[in-house]
Design a protein around this motif. Structure first.
Motif, mmCIF file in Angstrom:
data_model
loop_
_atom_site.group_PDB
_atom_site.id
_atom_site.type_symbol
_atom_site.label_atom_id
_atom_site.label_comp_id
_atom_site.label_asym_id
_atom_site.label_seq_id
_atom_site.Cartn_x
_atom_site.Cartn_y
_atom_site.Cartn_z
ATOM 1 N N LEU A 1 0.666 -1.093 -0.133
ATOM 2 C CA LEU A 1 -0.258 -0.168 0.014
ATOM 3 C C LEU A 1 0.870 1.234 0.124
ATOM 4 C CD1 LEU A 1 -2.720 -1.061 2.529
ATOM 5 C CD2 LEU A 1 -3.127 -0.607 0.351
ATOM 6 N N ALA A 2 1.983 1.236 0.917
ATOM 7 C CA ALA A 2 2.939 2.391 0.965
ATOM 8 C C ALA A 2 3.527 2.581 -0.537
ATOM 9 C CB ALA A 2 3.714 2.024 1.893
ATOM 10 N N ASN A 3 3.789 1.746 -1.249
ATOM 11 C CA ASN A 3 4.145 1.941 -2.479
ATOM 12 C C ASN A 3 3.608 2.652 -3.360
ATOM 13 O OD1 ASN A 3 6.591 1.231 -4.162
ATOM 14 N ND2 ASN A 3 5.256 -0.116 -5.184
ATOM 15 N N HIS A 4 2.135 2.982 -3.064
ATOM 16 C CA HIS A 4 1.185 3.493 -3.902
ATOM 17 C C HIS A 4 0.722 4.940 -3.257
ATOM 18 C CE1 HIS A 4 0.823 0.782 -7.352
ATOM 19 N NE2 HIS A 4 1.038 -0.208 -6.418
ATOM 20 N N ALA A 5 1.378 5.121 -2.154
ATOM 21 C CA ALA A 5 0.578 6.142 -1.163
ATOM 22 C C ALA A 5 1.310 7.629 -1.541
ATOM 23 C CB ALA A 5 0.890 5.823 0.312
ATOM 24 N N ARG A 6 0.542 8.530 -1.276
ATOM 25 C CA ARG A 6 1.392 9.947 -1.282
ATOM 26 C C ARG A 6 2.094 10.097 -0.259
ATOM 27 N NH1 ARG A 6 -4.131 13.247 -2.263
ATOM 28 N NH2 ARG A 6 -4.502 12.961 -4.667
ATOM 29 N N PRO A 7 2.892 11.295 -0.029
ATOM 30 C CA PRO A 7 3.802 11.292 1.178
ATOM 31 C C PRO A 7 3.314 11.416 2.405
ATOM 32 C CG PRO A 7 4.504 12.793 -0.580
ATOM 33 C CD PRO A 7 3.050 12.192 -1.087
ATOM 34 N N ASP A 8 1.871 11.829 2.689
ATOM 35 C CA ASP A 8 1.151 11.650 3.781
ATOM 36 C C ASP A 8 0.468 10.174 4.143
ATOM 37 O OD1 ASP A 8 -0.987 11.637 2.243
ATOM 38 O OD2 ASP A 8 -1.894 13.437 2.862
ATOM 39 N N GLY A 9 0.703 9.460 3.362
ATOM 40 C CA GLY A 9 0.193 8.219 3.294
ATOM 41 C C GLY A 9 -1.080 7.884 2.896
ATOM 42 N N SER A 10 -1.614 9.002 2.315
ATOM 43 C CA SER A 10 -2.923 8.753 1.781
ATOM 44 C C SER A 10 -3.027 8.419 0.246
ATOM 45 C CB SER A 10 -3.906 10.119 1.866
ATOM 46 O OG SER A 10 -3.311 11.225 0.961
ATOM 47 N N SER A 11 -4.526 8.129 0.024
ATOM 48 C CA SER A 11 -4.694 7.884 -1.454
ATOM 49 C C SER A 11 -3.647 6.525 -2.157
ATOM 50 C CB SER A 11 -4.348 8.872 -2.352
ATOM 51 O OG SER A 11 -5.197 10.000 -1.880
ATOM 52 N N ALA A 12 -3.698 5.446 -1.374
ATOM 53 C CA ALA A 12 -3.247 4.293 -1.957
ATOM 54 C C ALA A 12 -4.277 3.320 -2.189
ATOM 55 C CB ALA A 12 -2.324 3.629 -0.508
ATOM 56 N N PHE A 13 -4.228 3.187 -3.431
ATOM 57 C CA PHE A 13 -5.444 2.422 -4.151
ATOM 58 C C PHE A 13 -4.883 1.024 -5.099
ATOM 59 C CE2 PHE A 13 -7.350 6.566 -3.480
ATOM 60 C CZ PHE A 13 -8.078 6.102 -2.341
ATOM 61 N N PRO A 14 -4.077 0.282 -4.690
ATOM 62 C CA PRO A 14 -3.550 -0.728 -5.622
ATOM 63 C C PRO A 14 -4.523 -1.752 -5.472
ATOM 64 C CG PRO A 14 -2.311 -0.887 -3.496
ATOM 65 C CD PRO A 14 -2.967 0.369 -3.624
ATOM 66 N N SER A 15 -4.548 -2.427 -6.543
ATOM 67 C CA SER A 15 -5.611 -3.918 -6.768
ATOM 68 C C SER A 15 -5.173 -4.882 -5.868
ATOM 69 C CB SER A 15 -5.953 -4.052 -8.182
ATOM 70 O OG SER A 15 -4.534 -4.516 -8.715
ATOM 71 N N VAL A 16 -6.061 -5.795 -5.657
ATOM 72 C CA VAL A 16 -5.576 -6.923 -4.731
ATOM 73 C C VAL A 16 -4.681 -7.702 -5.724
ATOM 74 C CG1 VAL A 16 -6.360 -9.216 -4.223
ATOM 75 C CG2 VAL A 16 -7.691 -7.138 -3.502
ATOM 76 N N ALA A 17 -4.770 -7.679 -7.363
ATOM 77 C CA ALA A 17 -3.924 -8.369 -8.254
ATOM 78 C C ALA A 17 -2.448 -7.782 -8.015
ATOM 79 C CB ALA A 17 -4.311 -8.157 -9.471
ATOM 80 N N THR A 18 -2.490 -6.379 -7.979
ATOM 81 C CA THR A 18 -1.002 -5.788 -7.713
ATOM 82 C C THR A 18 -0.120 -6.161 -6.619
ATOM 83 O OG1 THR A 18 -1.877 -3.941 -9.174
ATOM 84 C CG2 THR A 18 0.171 -3.576 -7.512
ATOM 85 N N ILE A 19 -1.092 -6.307 -5.334
ATOM 86 C CA ILE A 19 -0.541 -6.739 -4.103
ATOM 87 C C ILE A 19 -0.226 -8.097 -3.989
ATOM 88 C CG2 ILE A 19 -1.080 -6.964 -1.482
ATOM 89 C CD1 ILE A 19 -3.048 -4.507 -1.789
ATOM 90 N N LYS A 20 -0.915 -8.800 -4.714
ATOM 91 C CA LYS A 20 -0.629 -10.394 -4.924
ATOM 92 C C LYS A 20 0.650 -10.445 -5.570
ATOM 93 C CE LYS A 20 -2.844 -14.611 -6.348
ATOM 94 N NZ LYS A 20 -3.624 -15.299 -6.908
#
Length: 79
Positions: free
Chosen positions: A27-46
């Motif tokens: 999730l952090a790999n997709h987040a903004r610096p403040d930790g928000s807006s992290a929306f990777p798909s389950v397939a991406t996390i997998k």
């Protein structure tokens, strides 16, 4: 990727298991610096973690229960 979010997830996040930590790092790999807006798909996390879809969904629920992540407006995710 947010270096700040990734560093926090790696060093300071109050995770209880390695699977929680892996999902949080994804999730952090997709987040903004403040930790928000992290929306990777389950397939991406997998793909990142090599965890099963069921484990990922369980870890997301656990991270939410721990107050580490928060749900957002489902309309934003759908867009």
């Amino acid at each position: 990727m947010s270096v700040e979010a990734f560093s926090w997830a790696l060093n300071s996040a109050p995770c209880h298991t390695s699977s929680q930590k892996l999902v949080l790092l994804a999730l952090a790999n997709h987040a903004r610096p403040d930790g928000s807006s992290a929306f990777p798909s389950v397939a991406t996390i997998k793909r990142y973690t090599l965890l099963s879809e069921r484990t990922i969904r369980t870890m997301l629920d656990e991270l939410e229960e721990l107050g580490i992540i928060y749900p957002c407006d489902k309309k934003i995710v759908a867009a």
